[in-house]
Motif scaffolding. Sequence first.
Motif, PDB file in Angstrom:
ATOM      1  N   GLY A  97       0.813  -1.203   0.000  1.00 10.22           N
ATOM      2  CA  GLY A  97       0.000   0.000   0.000  1.00 10.22           C
ATOM      3  C   GLY A  97       0.853   1.261   0.000  1.00 10.22           C
ATOM      4  N   ILE A  98       0.463   2.216  -0.822  1.00 10.28           N
ATOM      5  CA  ILE A  98       1.079   3.544  -0.836  1.00 10.28           C
ATOM      6  C   ILE A  98      -0.022   4.508  -0.433  1.00 10.28           C
ATOM      7  N   VAL A  99      -0.055   4.864   0.854  1.00 12.41           N
ATOM      8  CA  VAL A  99      -1.180   5.646   1.391  1.00 12.41           C
ATOM      9  C   VAL A  99      -0.628   6.903   2.041  1.00 12.41           C
ATOM     10  N   GLY A 100      -0.374   7.856   1.229  1.00 13.82           N
ATOM     11  CA  GLY A 100      -0.463   7.770  -0.224  1.00 13.82           C
ATOM     12  C   GLY A 100       0.447   8.796  -0.867  1.00 13.82           C
ATOM     13  N   ASN A 101       0.341   8.875  -2.186  1.00 11.01           N
ATOM     14  CA  ASN A 101       0.960   9.964  -2.925  1.00 11.01           C
ATOM     15  C   ASN A 101       0.173  11.259  -2.672  1.00 11.01           C
ATOM     16  N   ALA A 102       0.888  12.303  -2.302  1.00 11.41           N
ATOM     17  CA  ALA A 102       0.245  13.591  -2.008  1.00 11.41           C
ATOM     18  C   ALA A 102       0.054  14.340  -3.322  1.00 11.41           C
ATOM     19  N   LEU A 103      -1.092  14.150  -3.942  1.00 12.33           N
ATOM     20  CA  LEU A 103      -1.303  14.606  -5.313  1.00 12.33           C
ATOM     21  C   LEU A 103      -1.112  16.111  -5.514  1.00 12.33           C
ATOM     22  N   PRO A 104      -1.615  16.982  -4.636  1.00 12.59           N
ATOM     23  CA  PRO A 104      -1.454  18.419  -4.915  1.00 12.59           C
ATOM     24  C   PRO A 104      -0.007  18.894  -4.890  1.00 12.59           C
ATOM     25  N   LEU A 105       0.887  18.106  -4.296  1.00 15.86           N
ATOM     26  CA  LEU A 105       2.288  18.505  -4.233  1.00 15.86           C
ATOM     27  C   LEU A 105       3.026  18.218  -5.530  1.00 15.86           C
ATOM     28  N   HIS A 106       2.409  17.420  -6.406  1.00 18.09           N
ATOM     29  CA  HIS A 106       3.075  16.989  -7.627  1.00 18.09           C
ATOM     30  C   HIS A 106       2.556  17.782  -8.824  1.00 18.09           C
ATOM     31  N   ASP A 107       3.472  18.392  -9.564  1.00 15.16           N
ATOM     32  CA  ASP A 107       3.079  19.154 -10.749  1.00 15.16           C
ATOM     33  C   ASP A 107       2.812  18.271 -11.950  1.00 15.16           C
ATOM     34  N   ASP A 108       3.124  16.977 -11.856  1.00 11.21           N
ATOM     35  CA  ASP A 108       2.951  16.069 -12.982  1.00 11.21           C
ATOM     36  C   ASP A 108       2.237  14.796 -12.527  1.00 11.21           C
ATOM     37  N   PRO A 109       0.896  14.819 -12.459  1.00 10.92           N
ATOM     38  CA  PRO A 109       0.158  13.622 -12.035  1.00 10.92           C
ATOM     39  C   PRO A 109       0.379  12.418 -12.943  1.00 10.92           C
ATOM     40  N   ILE A 110       0.735  12.657 -14.207  1.00  7.64           N
ATOM     41  CA  ILE A 110       0.980  11.540 -15.107  1.00  7.64           C
ATOM     42  C   ILE A 110       2.150  10.699 -14.603  1.00  7.64           C
ATOM     43  N   ARG A 111       3.147  11.375 -14.010  1.00  7.72           N
ATOM     44  CA  ARG A 111       4.272  10.623 -13.457  1.00  7.72           C
ATOM     45  C   ARG A 111       3.786   9.680 -12.353  1.00  7.72           C
ATOM     46  N   VAL A 112       2.863  10.148 -11.515  1.00  4.77           N
ATOM     47  CA  VAL A 112       2.294   9.294 -10.466  1.00  4.77           C
ATOM     48  C   VAL A 112       1.552   8.115 -11.102  1.00  4.77           C
ATOM     49  N   ALA A 113       0.738   8.386 -12.125  1.00  2.00           N
ATOM     50  CA  ALA A 113      -0.006   7.319 -12.793  1.00  2.00           C
ATOM     51  C   ALA A 113       0.937   6.280 -13.383  1.00  2.00           C
ATOM     52  N   GLU A 114       2.016   6.736 -14.010  1.00  2.00           N
ATOM     53  CA  GLU A 114       2.981   5.822 -14.608  1.00  2.00           C
ATOM     54  C   GLU A 114       3.682   4.968 -13.552  1.00  2.00           C
ATOM     55  N   GLU A 115       4.118   5.606 -12.468  1.00  2.00           N
ATOM     56  CA  GLU A 115       4.860   4.875 -11.444  1.00  2.00           C
ATOM     57  C   GLU A 115       3.995   3.835 -10.749  1.00  2.00           C
ATOM     58  N   ILE A 116       2.744   4.194 -10.449  1.00  2.00           N
ATOM     59  CA  ILE A 116       1.850   3.212  -9.816  1.00  2.00           C
ATOM     60  C   ILE A 116       1.576   2.058 -10.768  1.00  2.00           C
ATOM     61  N   ALA A 117       1.384   2.360 -12.056  1.00  2.00           N
ATOM     62  CA  ALA A 117       1.169   1.293 -13.038  1.00  2.00           C
ATOM     63  C   ALA A 117       2.386   0.383 -13.119  1.00  2.00           C
ATOM     64  N   MET A 118       3.598   0.959 -13.140  1.00  2.00           N
ATOM     65  CA  MET A 118       4.820   0.158 -13.145  1.00  2.00           C
ATOM     66  C   MET A 118       4.887  -0.768 -11.933  1.00  2.00           C
ATOM     67  N   LEU A 119       4.626  -0.184 -10.756  1.00  2.00           N
ATOM     68  CA  LEU A 119       4.689  -0.969  -9.528  1.00  2.00           C
ATOM     69  C   LEU A 119       3.654  -2.087  -9.530  1.00  2.00           C
ATOM     70  N   ASP A 120       2.482  -1.818 -10.068  1.00  2.00           N
ATOM     71  CA  ASP A 120       1.446  -2.842 -10.114  1.00  2.00           C
ATOM     72  C   ASP A 120       1.870  -3.992 -11.017  1.00  2.00           C
ATOM     73  N   VAL A 121       2.506  -3.664 -12.129  1.00  2.00           N
ATOM     74  CA  VAL A 121       2.987  -4.709 -13.034  1.00  2.00           C
ATOM     75  C   VAL A 121       4.129  -5.494 -12.386  1.00  2.00           C
ATOM     76  N   ILE A 122       5.097  -4.794 -11.796  1.00  2.00           N
ATOM     77  CA  ILE A 122       6.239  -5.465 -11.156  1.00  2.00           C
ATOM     78  C   ILE A 122       5.773  -6.407 -10.040  1.00  2.00           C
ATOM     79  N   SER A 123       4.790  -5.954  -9.258  1.00  2.00           N
ATOM     80  CA  SER A 123       4.338  -6.728  -8.093  1.00  2.00           C
ATOM     81  C   SER A 123       3.343  -7.818  -8.446  1.00  2.00           C
ATOM     82  N   GLY A 124       2.914  -7.893  -9.675  1.00  2.00           N
ATOM     83  CA  GLY A 124       1.912  -8.885 -10.049  1.00  2.00           C
ATOM     84  C   GLY A 124       0.510  -8.502  -9.648  1.00  2.00           C
TER      85      GLY A 124
END
Length: 397
Positions: A97-124
Motif C-alpha cells: 500500500g502507498i497511502v499515499g501519494n500527495a497529489l497536490p504537491l506533484h506538478d505532474d500527475p501523469i508521473r504518479v499514474a505511470e509509477e503506480i502502473a509500473m509498480l502494479d505490473v512489477i508486483s503482479g
Amino acid sequence: MNKLSFHYFHLMPWPYLPPDFDEKYDSAWVTLPNSIYDPVKGHELYNRYFNELERADALGWDSVIVNEHHQNAYGTMPSPNIMAAVLTQRVKRARIGIVGNALPLHDDPIRVAEEIAMLDVISGGRIISGFVRGTGMEYFSYNLNPTLSRERMNEAHDLIIQAWTRPGPFAFEGDHYRYRYVNIWPRPIQQPHPPIWLPGTASQETIDFAAQHKYPYMTVFMTMDQRMKAYNLYRRSAEEKYGYEAQPEQLAFCTPCYVAETDEQAMKEGEQYVMWLFNKAMKLRQEFNFPPGYISERSFAGLLKSGALQRNRGASFKELVDSGVVIAGSVDTVIEKLAYYTDELHAGMMVSGCHVGELPDELVIKQQELMAKEVMPHFRERATKSEPGPVQVSSSQ
C-alpha cells in the motif's frame, strides 16, 4: 465478532533526536535542521524497517503500507513509490500500500499514474494506491498555495483515473494540468485500476469524496467518538447521496497499537515509547498544521466544535488510550478493543504497525508475533466480504 483485515503501516521515523530537542526546537517539521540527520544511521534504519515489513508479510498481514512526508523526523519517506519499489522485491505475498501519494504537491500527475502502473505490473497486481492532499506542513516545505490543494487534488485524481482506464492517446485540459497526449505505458495489471484509499482527519469534503467514489476511508489519529461521527457521515453520504450501503471494507482506522503480555506491561512500555510519536514527532508550530485556506470553513468549524484541535495536545498516555486514539493492552484487551470497531462501528480494516520512535527491535518483533499469532486469528474466521487477491503471474510470463 466480524472479520477484520490487518495492514502493517510504517512511518519510517528518525528516532535519533538530540537530547535538547524539547528545549531547543519548536517543531519536528519544516524547520528542524537537517544537520540532525545522519545518513549512515539512516542507511541502517531503512534496512531495519524493510526487514520489519518483510517479517509482517511472512507473519500474515494483508498488506504493508508506506506513505509520503517531507522535511521532518516523523516520517522519512519523501518518495513512497521508491519504497514500494523496494518492497516489491522483498514482500512476496501481501499487498503493498502507498497511502499515499500527495497529489497536490506533484506538478505532474501523469508521473504518479505511470509509477503506480509500473509498480502494479512489477508486483503482479498487488498495489494499493492511496491518494492524500498532504498535511498542512507539506505546503510550507514545497512552497505551494494551500488554498488550491483541494481542487488540485480532485483534478489530479480525475486525470490519473483516466490515464489508467481510458484508451490513449487522448488530450486532457484542466484548470491545473494540461496534456496534449495522455497515453501511459505500462498499464496497471489490476482492472479497472489499483484499489484507491483515502485517509483523512474527518474533513467533510474528503469523507464525501471517498463515499462518492466508494473508496475506503481511513481515519487517522482520532478519538473513538470522532471516528464514529466520521463513519456515520460516510454511511449517510453513501446511502442518501449516492444510493448504496457502505460496507465494513470501506471503513478503515489507523491507530497506534501496543500489545504485551499484560495490560500493565503494555501501558508501561507504551507510555515509554509511543509517546515519542505525540510529544516529539508530532511537535510542530500550529501555523504549520493549518495554513490559511488549507481547510474549508465548514470543516474547520467542525473541528473547533468537536474540540479535536485541543483534545490530544498535552494528553497523557492513559488519556490517549481511554479516548481511543491509541490501543494498548494485553492480547485479550486488544481483541476486546478491536471487536468494538468491528461489531459496533462496523469498520473492517485496521491499519497499524509495531514500530514507533525509539522502540528496540526486540520489542517490535515481540509485538509482531503477539499480533500475528494471538490477536489476528480471532478476526479471520467469520468473513464478510473479502478484498480481491493479487493477480497470479507465472515466472514465464
